[in-house]
Motif scaffolding. Structure first.
Motif, PDB file in Angstrom:
ATOM      1  N   GLY A 196      46.153  72.292 -13.247  1.00 55.66           N
ATOM      2  CA  GLY A 196      46.383  72.522 -11.819  1.00 55.66           C
ATOM      3  C   GLY A 196      47.708  73.212 -11.565  1.00 55.66           C
ATOM      4  N   TYR A 197      48.708  72.843 -12.324  1.00 54.03           N
ATOM      5  CA  TYR A 197      50.043  73.454 -12.191  1.00 54.03           C
ATOM      6  C   TYR A 197      49.975  74.959 -12.466  1.00 54.03           C
ATOM      7  CZ  TYR A 197      55.026  74.176 -13.266  1.00 54.03           C
ATOM      8  OH  TYR A 197      56.329  74.624 -13.296  1.00 54.03           O
ATOM      9  N   ARG A 198      49.219  75.317 -13.496  1.00 62.25           N
ATOM     10  CA  ARG A 198      49.080  76.733 -13.826  1.00 62.25           C
ATOM     11  C   ARG A 198      48.321  77.478 -12.717  1.00 62.25           C
ATOM     12  NH1 ARG A 198      46.680  77.324 -19.668  1.00 62.25           N
ATOM     13  NH2 ARG A 198      47.407  79.473 -19.380  1.00 62.25           N
ATOM     14  N   MET A 199      47.342  76.817 -12.121  1.00 65.13           N
ATOM     15  CA  MET A 199      46.604  77.432 -11.031  1.00 65.13           C
ATOM     16  C   MET A 199      47.508  77.641  -9.816  1.00 65.13           C
ATOM     17  SD  MET A 199      43.219  76.151  -8.946  1.00 65.13           S
ATOM     18  CE  MET A 199      44.286  75.268  -7.787  1.00 65.13           C
ATOM     19  N   VAL A 200      48.367  76.667  -9.542  1.00 63.69           N
ATOM     20  CA  VAL A 200      49.302  76.810  -8.423  1.00 63.69           C
ATOM     21  C   VAL A 200      50.239  77.991  -8.658  1.00 63.69           C
ATOM     22  CG1 VAL A 200      51.270  75.711  -7.253  1.00 63.69           C
ATOM     23  CG2 VAL A 200      49.186  74.400  -7.694  1.00 63.69           C
ATOM     24  N   ASP A 201      50.709  78.163  -9.883  1.00 62.63           N
ATOM     25  CA  ASP A 201      51.547  79.321 -10.201  1.00 62.63           C
ATOM     26  C   ASP A 201      50.795  80.627  -9.948  1.00 62.63           C
ATOM     27  OD1 ASP A 201      53.926  78.154 -10.842  1.00 62.63           O
ATOM     28  OD2 ASP A 201      53.819  78.540 -12.991  1.00 62.63           O
ATOM     29  N   LEU A 202      49.501  80.648 -10.311  1.00 67.34           N
ATOM     30  CA  LEU A 202      48.678  81.826 -10.079  1.00 67.34           C
ATOM     31  C   LEU A 202      48.547  82.105  -8.583  1.00 67.34           C
ATOM     32  CD1 LEU A 202      46.721  84.037 -11.143  1.00 67.34           C
ATOM     33  CD2 LEU A 202      44.906  82.323 -11.046  1.00 67.34           C
ATOM     34  N   TYR A 258      41.007  76.684 -13.227  1.00 66.64           N
ATOM     35  CA  TYR A 258      42.091  77.643 -13.450  1.00 66.64           C
ATOM     36  C   TYR A 258      41.564  78.930 -14.087  1.00 66.64           C
ATOM     37  CZ  TYR A 258      45.979  79.946 -15.770  1.00 66.64           C
ATOM     38  OH  TYR A 258      46.868  80.900 -16.222  1.00 66.64           O
ATOM     39  N   GLU A 259      40.753  78.793 -15.133  1.00 67.94           N
ATOM     40  CA  GLU A 259      40.251  79.981 -15.820  1.00 67.94           C
ATOM     41  C   GLU A 259      39.305  80.777 -14.927  1.00 67.94           C
ATOM     42  OE1 GLU A 259      41.576  80.889 -18.474  1.00 67.94           O
ATOM     43  OE2 GLU A 259      42.486  79.048 -19.249  1.00 67.94           O
ATOM     44  N   LEU A 260      38.485  80.090 -14.146  1.00 66.88           N
ATOM     45  CA  LEU A 260      37.570  80.768 -13.228  1.00 66.88           C
ATOM     46  C   LEU A 260      38.331  81.500 -12.138  1.00 66.88           C
ATOM     47  CD1 LEU A 260      34.731  81.378 -12.115  1.00 66.88           C
ATOM     48  CD2 LEU A 260      34.776  79.137 -10.988  1.00 66.88           C
ATOM     49  N   SER A 261      39.378  80.884 -11.621  1.00 65.19           N
ATOM     50  CA  SER A 261      40.133  81.505 -10.519  1.00 65.19           C
ATOM     51  C   SER A 261      40.896  82.745 -10.981  1.00 65.19           C
ATOM     52  CB  SER A 261      41.094  80.494  -9.892  1.00 65.19           C
ATOM     53  OG  SER A 261      42.073  80.061 -10.823  1.00 65.19           O
ATOM     54  N   LYS A 262      41.163  82.855 -12.278  1.00 68.53           N
ATOM     55  CA  LYS A 262      41.781  84.084 -12.793  1.00 68.53           C
ATOM     56  C   LYS A 262      40.790  85.246 -12.722  1.00 68.53           C
ATOM     57  CE  LYS A 262      43.185  82.734 -16.891  1.00 68.53           C
ATOM     58  NZ  LYS A 262      43.856  82.769 -18.213  1.00 68.53           N
TER      59      LYS A 262
END
Length: 542
Positions: free
Chosen positions: A451-457, A408-412
């Motif tokens: 994962g949920y936060r990544m999906v929101d992103l 998640y942090e990397l994908s930001k």
């Protein structure tokens, strides 16, 4: 304590002949006795409360369990069944006679380790322990006699089920009657987050109270018989501090944060090793019981904890140390992303190429968090080197919560499709297994929420089709809700803790039931982190 509330619910259970009463105390096991479910019930309870009070035991809670249903089975069948049930997951009571003269609630059976591991074998190879049963009978039951299996070899016994209530002051709480959530309080629909918030508060305070004056933790205990764990683990020291800081930030507890800082200072004063040949590189070592080793994961979680503190306080106090730890970490990572897991301390020679797969995710996340604070491109470069290795070697199959956090942090920072796909696989491939999992396994909620936060992103970036290709969102959200609710079975509510040897010492903490109700700092850690992520980011409307 308003005993009239128990009298009021007796009418609701008028078809129940027997009522099991548990008087709960702070410093000893519950006093459990049975009475007739009649008009004299409250008077009988008052008499027992008074009798215990005269002996110096003040009742904190009263639990009432109404007999709901029962079935007769042969003792041989029961003796064969009990060791096949997952350890401490027995949800029925046992009576050895029709009048319930010798009988035990499931809480008594589990909390007193009537069914325990076979010595010398793994913790799930179980047997019914006559010694533990007799120890409990002698100290806490009015039954006169000695229990032994052969006494019941050719007889029938009764399995029984109850509907329970907990009287806590002037509040009467209905308990869940069936299944693996048996015996813990029901939570009204729509009030889940309020309940989880209370749990975060008590567990964070519990973890904070485990910090000793020198900054080291009281590591943990097995609460059946209030036995401390005679071991220590430096990696878990660091990771627990990370979650402790998370919890204190959530609670806005500034004085607690200062106390938590003592655990970081203890770590750096006692377990930091700067390479004398390359003074820009450092490592966290563990010399507990002279094991003298450096773990890749130790460096990783130390970075995570140090950065968490600096982010929360705005301090740069530990930045130079964190940079040195990052360089030490990078020296354990190859050019293609392969890693060495364990070095000998202080020689810095290879002890084990591979040990625990989660060390890789801890190292990656530590470097990622440092990059977000320090923005040195070298830190990010090594995170990407590691992720190329993770992707090529299908690391998503390990369902690693640290990797979920890091993805998640990397994908930001690097919103590339390959990272999103990896993150989706990490949370999606075992959803059915996670949904149905019998144990609490608190790292699952951490993994799912990252994962949920990544999906929101991804949705913010218009990547709905990619999400749909790899993830059943309905099942995903359903699983998150299920795990959050089910994890309450790993929380020491009064209605659970009152049956153990020293209830006050575990009240409001979290445990791992199938490991002997173990309460260890890192067990508490994972519950806290998962629930905080849930509270902050999960939308109940899902």
């Amino acid at each position: 304590m308003n005993l009239n509330l128990i009298d009021e619910i007796r009418e609701k259970h008028s078809d129940s002949n027997w009522l099991f009463i548990s008087l709960g105390f702070l410093n000893r096991r519950a006093h459990v006795f049975k009475i007739k479910n009649n008009n004299y019930a409250v008077k009988n309870i008052q008499n027992e409360v008074l009798k215990l009070s005269r002996s110096g035991h003040e009742t904190e809670w009263i639990r009432a369990d109404f007999l709901k249903n029962q079935e007769e089975v042969t003792f041989t069948e029961l003796l064969e069944e009990l060791p096949k049930i997952r350890r401490n997951y027995i949800d029925f009571g046992i009576s050895f006679d029709s009048s319930f003269t010798l009988s035990f609630l499931p809480e008594e059976i589990n909390a007193n380790a009537f069914v325990r591991p076979i010595p010398g074998k793994d913790h799930q190879s179980l047997f019914v322990c006559e010694r533990n049963i007799n120890t409990y009978l002698k100290k806490f039951k009015s039954y006169r006699g000695i229990y032994f299996h052969k006494k019941y070899a050719n007889k029938n016994v009764i399995k029984f089920y109850t509907q329970g209530y907990l009287l806590d002051g002037n509040e009467l709480l209905e308990l869940i009657p069936d299944g693996n959530m048996h015996g813990i309080r029901k939570v009204e629909a729509g009030k889940e987050k309020e309940e989880y918030g209370k749990m975060i508060k008590t567990a964070t305070n519990y973890l904070l109270n485990q910090v000793k004056d020198n900054g080291k933790y009281e590591y943990g205990k097995f609460p059946h018989f209030d036995k401390k764990i005679g071991f220590y683990n430096v990696l878990r020291h660091a990771s627990s501090t990370y979650s402790l800081l998370e919890g204190l930030e959530y609670l806005e507890d500034e004085s607690g944060i200062e106390k938590a800082k003592e655990t970081l200072d203890y770590l750096l004063e006692n377990n930091l090793y700067v390479d004398p040949a390359e003074k820009d590189a450092a490592y966290i070592f563990d010399d507990t019981k002279q094991i003298n080793e450096i773990k890749l994961g130790q460096n990783g979680v130390a970075l995570i904890a140090l950065v968490q503190y600096m982010n929360m306080t705005g301090s740069k106090e530990y930045l130079e140390t964190a940079r040195k730890l990052a360089r030490g970490t990078m020296r354990m990572i190859g050019e293609e992303g392969d890693t060495v897991h364990v070095l000998n301390y202080p020689e810095l020679t290879v002890k084990e190429e591979k040990r625990v797969i989660y060390y890789d995710g801890e190292a990656a996340f530590g470097l990622m968090r440092l990059y977000q604070l320090d923005e040195n491109p070298e830190w990010l470069e090594y995170v990407e080197i590691l992720f190329n290795h993770f992707i090529e070697n299908d690391y998503w199959k390990y369902s690693d919560h640290w990797l979920s956090y890091c993805t998640y942090e990397l994908s930001k920072v690097k919103p590339e499709e390959k990272y999103f796909i990896f993150g989706l696989k990490n949370v999606s491939k075992r959803l059915k297994f996670i949904y149905q999992r019998e144990t609490t396994f608190p790292t699952f909620l951490e993994m799912l929420m990252a994962g949920y936060r990544m999906v929101d992103l991804m949705k913010e970036k218009g990547m709905h089709e990619l999400v749909a290709e790899y993830l059943d969102e309905e099942m995903f959200n359903k699983t998150i809700g299920k795990r959050a609710e089910y994890q309450r079975t790993g929380y020491f509510y009064p209605e659970v803790s009152m049956y153990f040897k020293n209830p006050e010492s575990i009240l409001g903490s979290f445990f791992i039931k199938h490991h002997g109700y173990r309460v260890r700092i890192d067990d508490v850690q994972h519950y806290i982190s998962g629930y905080i992520q849930y509270m902050r980011y999960f939308k109940l409307s899902n």
